[in-house]
Design a protein around this motif. Sequence first.
Motif, PDB file in Angstrom:
ATOM      1  N   GLY A  48     -13.356   6.804  14.646  1.00  0.00           N
ATOM      2  CA  GLY A  48     -12.578   8.103  14.356  1.00  0.00           C
ATOM      3  C   GLY A  48     -12.014   8.169  13.095  1.00  0.00           C
ATOM      4  N   ALA A  49     -12.082   7.349  12.286  1.00  0.00           N
ATOM      5  CA  ALA A  49     -11.698   7.576  10.785  1.00  0.00           C
ATOM      6  C   ALA A  49     -12.346   8.706  10.041  1.00  0.00           C
ATOM      7  N   GLY A  50     -11.433   9.460   9.375  1.00  0.00           N
ATOM      8  CA  GLY A  50     -11.719  10.646   8.772  1.00  0.00           C
ATOM      9  C   GLY A  50     -12.440  10.362   7.429  1.00  0.00           C
ATOM     10  N   THR A  51     -12.663   9.172   6.771  1.00  0.00           N
ATOM     11  CA  THR A  51     -13.523   9.007   5.852  1.00  0.00           C
ATOM     12  C   THR A  51     -14.016   7.527   6.055  1.00  0.00           C
ATOM     13  N   PHE A  52     -15.256   7.383   5.473  1.00  0.00           N
ATOM     14  CA  PHE A  52     -15.897   6.204   5.557  1.00  0.00           C
ATOM     15  C   PHE A  52     -15.276   4.993   5.092  1.00  0.00           C
ATOM     16  N   SER A  53     -14.549   5.245   3.898  1.00  0.00           N
ATOM     17  CA  SER A  53     -13.531   4.134   3.633  1.00  0.00           C
ATOM     18  C   SER A  53     -12.446   3.636   4.483  1.00  0.00           C
ATOM     19  N   LYS A  54     -11.940   4.713   5.431  1.00  0.00           N
ATOM     20  CA  LYS A  54     -11.064   4.491   6.267  1.00  0.00           C
ATOM     21  C   LYS A  54     -11.597   3.827   7.622  1.00  0.00           C
ATOM     22  N   PHE A  55     -12.826   4.211   7.673  1.00  0.00           N
ATOM     23  CA  PHE A  55     -13.484   3.325   8.804  1.00  0.00           C
ATOM     24  C   PHE A  55     -13.513   1.860   8.738  1.00  0.00           C
ATOM     25  N   TRP A  56     -13.563   1.495   7.103  1.00  0.00           N
ATOM     26  CA  TRP A  56     -13.658   0.074   6.868  1.00  0.00           C
ATOM     27  C   TRP A  56     -12.008  -0.634   6.932  1.00  0.00           C
ATOM     28  N   GLN A  57     -11.127   0.202   6.613  1.00  0.00           N
ATOM     29  CA  GLN A  57      -9.783  -0.079   6.824  1.00  0.00           C
ATOM     30  C   GLN A  57      -9.443  -0.627   8.166  1.00  0.00           C
ATOM     31  N   HIS A  58     -10.163  -0.216   9.259  1.00  0.00           N
ATOM     32  CA  HIS A  58      -9.904  -0.589  10.573  1.00  0.00           C
ATOM     33  C   HIS A  58     -10.851  -1.548  11.289  1.00  0.00           C
ATOM     34  N   TRP A  59     -11.991  -1.518  10.686  1.00  0.00           N
ATOM     35  CA  TRP A  59     -13.200  -2.385  11.385  1.00  0.00           C
ATOM     36  C   TRP A  59     -12.731  -3.876  11.143  1.00  0.00           C
ATOM     37  N   PRO A 111     -10.546  -6.079  11.274  1.00  0.00           N
ATOM     38  CA  PRO A 111      -9.343  -6.525  10.468  1.00  0.00           C
ATOM     39  C   PRO A 111      -9.267  -7.975  10.139  1.00  0.00           C
ATOM     40  N   ILE A 112      -9.561  -8.965  11.075  1.00  0.00           N
ATOM     41  CA  ILE A 112      -9.426 -10.426  10.442  1.00  0.00           C
ATOM     42  C   ILE A 112     -10.359 -10.808   9.624  1.00  0.00           C
ATOM     43  N   TRP A 113     -11.685 -10.495   9.599  1.00  0.00           N
ATOM     44  CA  TRP A 113     -12.653 -10.498   8.651  1.00  0.00           C
ATOM     45  C   TRP A 113     -12.117  -9.849   7.248  1.00  0.00           C
ATOM     46  N   SER A 114     -11.745  -8.553   7.350  1.00  0.00           N
ATOM     47  CA  SER A 114     -11.558  -7.772   6.182  1.00  0.00           C
ATOM     48  C   SER A 114     -10.341  -8.459   5.572  1.00  0.00           C
ATOM     49  N   TYR A 115      -9.341  -8.900   6.312  1.00  0.00           N
ATOM     50  CA  TYR A 115      -8.106  -9.700   5.604  1.00  0.00           C
ATOM     51  C   TYR A 115      -8.840 -10.930   4.649  1.00  0.00           C
ATOM     52  N   TYR A 116      -9.520 -11.596   5.177  1.00  0.00           N
ATOM     53  CA  TYR A 116      -9.907 -12.782   4.495  1.00  0.00           C
ATOM     54  C   TYR A 116     -11.094 -12.311   3.282  1.00  0.00           C
ATOM     55  N   LEU A 117     -11.877 -11.220   3.511  1.00  0.00           N
ATOM     56  CA  LEU A 117     -12.510 -10.795   2.532  1.00  0.00           C
ATOM     57  C   LEU A 117     -11.696 -10.257   1.318  1.00  0.00           C
ATOM     58  N   ASP A 158       0.429  -9.657  10.312  1.00  0.00           N
ATOM     59  CA  ASP A 158       1.042  -8.238   9.764  1.00  0.00           C
ATOM     60  C   ASP A 158      -0.110  -7.352   9.383  1.00  0.00           C
ATOM     61  N   TYR A 159      -1.205  -7.949   8.890  1.00  0.00           N
ATOM     62  CA  TYR A 159      -2.325  -7.020   8.434  1.00  0.00           C
ATOM     63  C   TYR A 159      -3.050  -6.552   9.898  1.00  0.00           C
ATOM     64  N   VAL A 160      -3.154  -7.308  10.661  1.00  0.00           N
ATOM     65  CA  VAL A 160      -3.957  -6.918  12.119  1.00  0.00           C
ATOM     66  C   VAL A 160      -3.074  -5.802  12.710  1.00  0.00           C
ATOM     67  N   LYS A 161      -1.968  -6.262  12.648  1.00  0.00           N
ATOM     68  CA  LYS A 161      -0.931  -5.130  13.407  1.00  0.00           C
ATOM     69  C   LYS A 161      -1.012  -3.925  12.645  1.00  0.00           C
ATOM     70  N   ARG A 162      -0.991  -3.881  11.206  1.00  0.00           N
ATOM     71  CA  ARG A 162      -0.825  -2.681  10.548  1.00  0.00           C
ATOM     72  C   ARG A 162      -2.363  -1.729  10.697  1.00  0.00           C
ATOM     73  N   ARG A 163      -3.309  -2.547  10.911  1.00  0.00           N
ATOM     74  CA  ARG A 163      -4.785  -1.945  11.111  1.00  0.00           C
ATOM     75  C   ARG A 163      -4.880  -1.510  12.343  1.00  0.00           C
ATOM     76  N   ASN A 164      -4.455  -2.201  13.573  1.00  0.00           N
ATOM     77  CA  ASN A 164      -4.895  -2.095  14.800  1.00  0.00           C
ATOM     78  C   ASN A 164      -3.625  -1.458  15.558  1.00  0.00           C
TER      79      ASN A 164
END
Length: 142
Positions: A30-41, A43-49, A5-11
């Motif tokens: 293409g994220a409009g903020t640097f924090s949003k960049f990391w929301q999409h970069w 997603p598998i790794w960020s899910y576990y982090l 679900d997390y990956v589908k939401r991010r990608n």
Amino acid sequence: MNLSDYVKRRNGVPLGHSDSLRNMFIRSLGAGTFSKFWQHWNPIWSYYLGKNIFKPLKLIFPQALSLLITFVACGFIHDLVIMLLKWKITLLLTPWFFLMGICVILGDYAKIDYSKFPWIVRAILNTTIISSCLLIAYQVRI
């Protein structure tokens, strides 16, 4: 939320979909903020982090500090892999991720938003932030 679900939401596509990598690059760069960049970069790794580092830290520390520690931990994990492969102590990614974490926190605090710019400008801005942090980290590496 589970990983799928997390990956589908991010990608925007399910885990393992052929457009997953393309979507990650398009959405993150293409994220409009640097924090949003990391929301999409990555997603598998960020899910576990998020699940194993950020959320437990938020129970103890303020959100910004928890985020910064998560970035540092992520950089250190990357450095650790390199150290194990080279059998040499080297820290480049830890300070790099520290600096990028600082940029996320400061960008959010200052409400820096470049989402109204065209995609290419947003991609250049995000890439410039990442590259600048790497150049600085390279100067202070161990």
